[in-house]
Scaffold this motif. Structure first.
Motif: not given
Length: 151
Positions: A91-106, A109-117
């Motif tokens: 469960a802890a490993q799954l939570e870590l992977e979900i958190a990493r995926e959210r950061v990567t997706d975010s 998405e910001r790069r695709a829309t040209g927003k400041d990182l």
């Protein structure tokens, strides 16, 4: 030797110096939490010279010493330490992977829309280039560098 001096030496060695020395030794091989439990034995070290010098060994002293020693044994016994189950680890490993995926997706998405990182910009503006040229040109004309100004 004077009995009072002997009593002071016994008090200095047994309930003070000896337990702290023995308590700090385990810190080199044990975590602080596990080694700190051993400091509870100070009361046992205090009672030991009293009994060895011929004072009465009462039932309350024996019970108190047994409670302290039993508490240290129970606290330090590996069978009483909480173990992480494989389900909790998964469960802890799954939570870590979900958190990493959210950061990567975010970030994607910001790069695709040209927003400041945040952080350093990839390109310089014309105003920034002019300012840099002015600073570099001004330093070269006056003969001063950044290091020269510090002297």
């Amino acid at each position: 030797m004077d009995p009072a001096v002997g009593a002071v030496l016994v008090i200095v060695v047994f309930p003070s110096a000896l337990p702290y020395r023995l308590g700090n030794g385990p810190l080199t091989v044990l975590p602080a939490g596990a080694a700190g439990v051993l400091l509870n034995l100070i009361t046992v070290f205090t009672a030991t010279p009293t009994i060895l010098t011929g004072h009465a060994c009462t039932l309350s002293r024996l019970i108190g010493g047994a409670v302290v020693i039993g508490g240290v044994i129970i606290t330090d016994a590996p069978s009483f330490h909480r173990r992480t189950t494989s389900q909790e680890q998964a469960a802890a490993q799954l939570e870590l992977e979900i958190a990493r995926e959210r950061v990567t997706d975010s970030v994607a998405e910001r790069r695709a829309t040209g927003k400041d990182l945040g952080g350093l910009r990839r390109t310089l503006t014309d105003a920034q280039i002019r300012t840099l040229l002015r600073r570099v040109g001004g330093s070269a004309r006056s003969g001063q560098t950044g290091a020269g100004r510090l002297r």
